[in-house]
Design an enzyme around this catalytic site. Structure first.
Site, PDB file in Angstrom:
ATOM      1  N   ASP A 228       0.732  -1.035  -0.060  1.00  0.00           N
ATOM      2  CA  ASP A 228       0.113   0.051   0.122  1.00  0.00           C
ATOM      3  C   ASP A 228       0.804   1.376   0.082  1.00  0.00           C
ATOM      4  O   ASP A 228       2.023   1.152   0.297  1.00  0.00           O
ATOM      5  CB  ASP A 228      -0.918  -0.262   1.397  1.00  0.00           C
ATOM      6  CG  ASP A 228      -1.993   1.150   1.109  1.00  0.00           C
ATOM      7  OD1 ASP A 228      -2.281   1.356   0.068  1.00  0.00           O
ATOM      8  OD2 ASP A 228      -2.529   1.499   2.167  1.00  0.00           O
TER       9      ASP A 228
ATOM     10  N   GLU B  55       2.241   4.945  -4.340  1.00  0.00           N
ATOM     11  CA  GLU B  55       2.351   6.070  -5.565  1.00  0.00           C
ATOM     12  C   GLU B  55       3.468   6.589  -5.578  1.00  0.00           C
ATOM     13  O   GLU B  55       4.065   6.739  -6.791  1.00  0.00           O
ATOM     14  CB  GLU B  55       1.006   6.998  -5.295  1.00  0.00           C
ATOM     15  CG  GLU B  55      -0.296   6.272  -5.528  1.00  0.00           C
ATOM     16  CD  GLU B  55      -0.623   5.302  -4.338  1.00  0.00           C
ATOM     17  OE1 GLU B  55      -0.208   5.575  -2.982  1.00  0.00           O
ATOM     18  OE2 GLU B  55      -1.335   4.427  -4.419  1.00  0.00           O
TER      19      GLU B  55
ATOM     20  N   ASP C 186      -9.478   3.352  -2.179  1.00  0.00           N
ATOM     21  CA  ASP C 186     -10.225   3.728  -1.056  1.00  0.00           C
ATOM     22  C   ASP C 186     -11.591   4.385  -1.582  1.00  0.00           C
ATOM     23  O   ASP C 186     -11.690   5.557  -1.749  1.00  0.00           O
ATOM     24  CB  ASP C 186      -9.692   4.938  -0.309  1.00  0.00           C
ATOM     25  CG  ASP C 186      -8.326   4.408   0.405  1.00  0.00           C
ATOM     26  OD1 ASP C 186      -8.313   3.031   0.581  1.00  0.00           O
ATOM     27  OD2 ASP C 186      -7.554   5.218   0.830  1.00  0.00           O
TER      28      ASP C 186
HETATM   29  C1  GLC Z   1      -4.884   3.290   2.901  1.00  0.00           C
HETATM   30  C2  GLC Z   1      -5.290   1.940   1.951  1.00  0.00           C
HETATM   31  C3  GLC Z   1      -6.560   1.203   2.909  1.00  0.00           C
HETATM   32  C4  GLC Z   1      -5.829   0.976   4.276  1.00  0.00           C
HETATM   33  C5  GLC Z   1      -5.438   2.394   4.955  1.00  0.00           C
HETATM   34  C6  GLC Z   1      -4.784   2.365   6.252  1.00  0.00           C
HETATM   35  O1  GLC Z   1      -5.887   4.413   2.743  1.00  0.00           O
HETATM   36  O2  GLC Z   1      -5.807   2.384   0.573  1.00  0.00           O
HETATM   37  O3  GLC Z   1      -6.922   0.169   2.300  1.00  0.00           O
HETATM   38  O4  GLC Z   1      -6.858   0.748   4.903  1.00  0.00           O
HETATM   39  O5  GLC Z   1      -4.414   2.890   4.151  1.00  0.00           O
HETATM   40  O6  GLC Z   1      -3.603   1.344   5.916  1.00  0.00           O
END
Ligand code: GLC
Length: 672
Positions: A309, A312, A422
């Site tokens: 995650d 980007e 998200d």
């Molecule tokens: C980002 C991710 C989400 C995750 C959050 C906390 O917003 O896209 O899926 O729950 O981070 O890690």
């Protein structure tokens, strides 16, 4: 036929696997102009032309009418006015009625803009940098163009079979009790479940490759206890590495010089969840190997799935710009701020996040060549995922590991899947997720799905139910939500039996869904397709934005609007309507080609079977807990044919990588 054009000195992105001779003639599909800013491609679009592709982007299946920009962005507002999301998927097909259709892929890891009829309704204009590779693809059909593209970019990632089971996630499961509670919540009600996700709270102060010993005193023990119950734990890994003395990953990275550097050659300082971080330079082969190797520790604890995650990479703020912003804001202290001054102050703070200025201020060492980040911004997430996948090849070479990412670029589909980030608990986002799926499949991203029920905002029971009914078809079927929203594990809602039935239908359909996934992956085909791909001669099919082909036999037509107890469906040919409230309560009815209003009660799934096609439906034990209980299932068949119908299904152990032997394909003839 694929035509390749090379401009300037392109950076190798790792998008393709097939070498093609470059072409020197003028491209005939689009007008090419070299401008100061780079390469500009343009062409006319007839009124009936349809544009498919661009992967994750917002808006419909037909991309006409807006400008989409590949510029990987952490943006939780997936509204219609958004030009960029997390992924960069620079491939589209212009489906033309009057002239041959063609595909175009722009291989440029920097910013690329696709003005698909926004500036001028009948014009498409693509602008890329001066150093890029552009491919045009001609083919016999839309399917053929997409297939050729897929051959160019290589075989899609194949997830372990358990990752096709139902999965539960939430930002907010903070300790082992929370995990156990979620598992028993499902098990006690007979709701099948294959995985529980660990979001950032499992780590010690959000440090990658650590586990908080207070919240998880025996992590390996928990992973083992879960495996015994058929549950896989899937931890998150973030791109930013916390700056903290004594934290081995930070110290090693600095010592080896594996983090991205600023203009002066010092480690660039950004900030994400843990506060200040460095970003591993995953575009450097050695740093990539080093970072990937860190997954080993978690795998040794029994982990066999990960989600990457914030890659980007998302930057809340950079150290340098925060300092400047603070100074400017403090200089306003005590002043009487008018409209302009007040909004300027707000913008200073808001503008800190994911600032283009920051992306211009750090560098990669691409194996000896120093490259400014903004030039290669769109392949950072790809390379973080590649780091993990390359490491898995060494750590666990014979077994599949679940891996998916938020940011991606074409080519990453060989290493892992993606989720669509998200989204919100909005009906419009349920429709968006239906529309994103075929566009992602065109780019080779097969292992994908959206956060079922929506990540942000509160999910209502009816939205959750309808979203789950579409989620039955997405390879990644994961319910995920953010901190502070209404709990949305399916057992939190009133109609638990209804949710149980829908999830059991997913398991019942698994032999079909998995077979179709494997066909798509191994034969470079699309698992999800817009209707026009299957019915190219049907002009109306190209207008349908809310139905999608799933594998060779199914057309899904999910209900995606509030309070609806049915929907209009367009059938491009005679089809079999299948209604299911549960695996046992199933009816089938032949419907004729054309428009129909089809009733579908809230807890009822509907889908359609193509003529001359069939699909297997597993007969499940009432106590089925997870895919692990599906070793020796028998099948019944749903079939729509006037005579015998053949179906080829694919069966394997779901975990090893020996995908291709012939004995895995079984041809079955079903009496129609
Ligand atoms: C980002 C991710 C989400 C995750 C959050 C906390 O917003 O896209 O899926 O729950 O981070 O890690």
């Amino acid at each position: 036929m694929i035509y390749k054009y090379v401009f300037g000195k392109p950076i190798e992105t790792g998008a393709f696997v097939m070498e093609i001779q470059k072409n020197e003639q003028e491209p005939k599909w689009m007008r090419l102009t070299k401008t100061e800013a780079g390469i500009l491609l343009s062409c006319h679009m007839d009124e009936s032309d349809v544009v498919y592709g661009l992967g994750e982007q917002v808006r419909g299946m037909n991309k006409r009418g807006f400008t989409y920009v590949s510029d990987a962005l952490d943006d939780p507002d997936h509204t219609e006015d958004r030009h960029s999301l997390y992924g960069s998927h620079n491939f589209l097909i212009l489906n033309r009625q009057e002239q041959p259709s063609f595909g175009v892929f722009v291989d440029d890891p920097g910013r690329v803009a696709f003005d698909v009829g926004e500036t001028k309704l009948d014009q498409m204009a693509i602008s890329a940098g001066s150093d890029c590779v552009i491919y045009f693809i001609e083919g016999e059909s839309l399917k053929d163009i997409a297939k050729q593209f897929r051959k160019l970019i290589g075989r899609s990632y194949i997830a372990p079979k358990w990752a096709f089971g139902y999965q539960q996630s939430r930002w907010g499961y903070v300790n082992e009790q929370d995990v156990r509670e979620v598992v028993s919540g499902h098990r006690e009600r007979g709701i099948p479940l294959d995985a529980v996700y660990l979001d950032i709270d499992y780590m010690e102060n959000y440090k990658d490759f650590t586990v908080d010993p207070e919240k998880f005193p025996d992590f390996a023990g928990l992973a083992c206890e879960m495996k015994d119950q058929g549950i896989h734990l899937v931890p998150i890994i973030d791109a930013g590495v916390k700056i903290e003395e004594g934290y081995s990953i930070y110290e090693e990275g600095v010592e080896k010089g594996y983090f991205c550097k600023d203009e002066d050659g010092k480690e660039f300082v950004g900030a994400v969840w843990p506060g200040k971080v460095h970003f591993p330079d995953v575009l450097n082969a050695k740093a990539r190997e080093w970072f990937g190797g860190k997954y080993r520790w978690l795998m040794e604890q029994g982990i066999d799935g990960f989600w990457n995650d914030m890659n980007e990479p998302a930057i809340f703020y950079s150290e340098k710009r925060m300092q400047e912003a603070m100074e400017e804001v403090l200089s306003m202290k005590g002043k009487n701020m008018d409209l302009h001054a007040f909004f300027h102050m707000k913008d200073i703070m808001l503008g800190l996040t994911n600032s283009p200025e920051d992306y211009k201020s750090f560098y990669h060492d691409m194996d000896g060549v120093r490259v400014r980040h903004d030039r290669v911004h769109n392949i950072y997430g790809y390379n973080m995922t590649k780091a993990a996948a390359e490491a898995f090849e060494k750590i666990s070479p014979n077994q599949r590991t679940l891996l998916f990412s938020r940011s991606s670029y074409i080519g990453m589909h060989r290493y892992g899947g993606i989720w669509t980030g998200d989204n919100r608990s909005w009906w419009s986002h349920l429709l968006l997720s239906i529309q994103q799926m075929p566009a992602l499949n065109m780019c080779g991203i097969l292992y994908t799905g959206s956060d079922l029920g929506g990540f942000g905002s509160d999910a209502t029971e009816d939205l959750m139910m309808r979203w789950m009914q579409f989620g039955v078809f997405t390879p990644l079927m994961r319910n995920h939500a953010t901190l502070g929203t209404r709990r949305q594990e399916v057992y939190q809602f009133e109609n638990q039996e209804g949710f149980r039935n829908i999830i059991r239908i997913r398991y019942g359909l698994l032999p079909y869904l998995y077979s179709e996934y494997m066909k798509a992956a191994l034969c470079d085909e699309m698992y999800f397709r817009p209707l026009a791909f299957d019915y190219p001669k049907d002009a109306h099919a190209a207008k349908v934005e809310d139905q999608v082909m799933v594998g060779e036999s199914i057309m899904a037509a999910p209900v995606y609007t509030q309070n609806a107890t049915g929907r209009y469906v367009y059938l491009p040919e005679d089809m079999l309507l299948v209604r299911m409230k549960s695996l046992k309560e199933k009816t089938c009815k032949r419907l004729e080609k054309g428009h129909h209003y089809v009733d579908a009660a809230l807890d009822e799934m509907i889908f359609f079977v193509k003529k001359g096609h069939a699909l297997p439906l597993a007969v499940l034990d009432n106590n089925l807990k997870s895919t692990a209980d599906m070793k020796d299932v028998s099948y019944e068949w749903i079939c729509f044919g006037d005579g015998p119908v053949e179906y080829v299904f694919y069966e394997d152990d779901g975990i090893s990588k020996n995908y291709t032997p012939q004995e895995k394909w079984k041809k079955v003839t079903i009496e129609g």
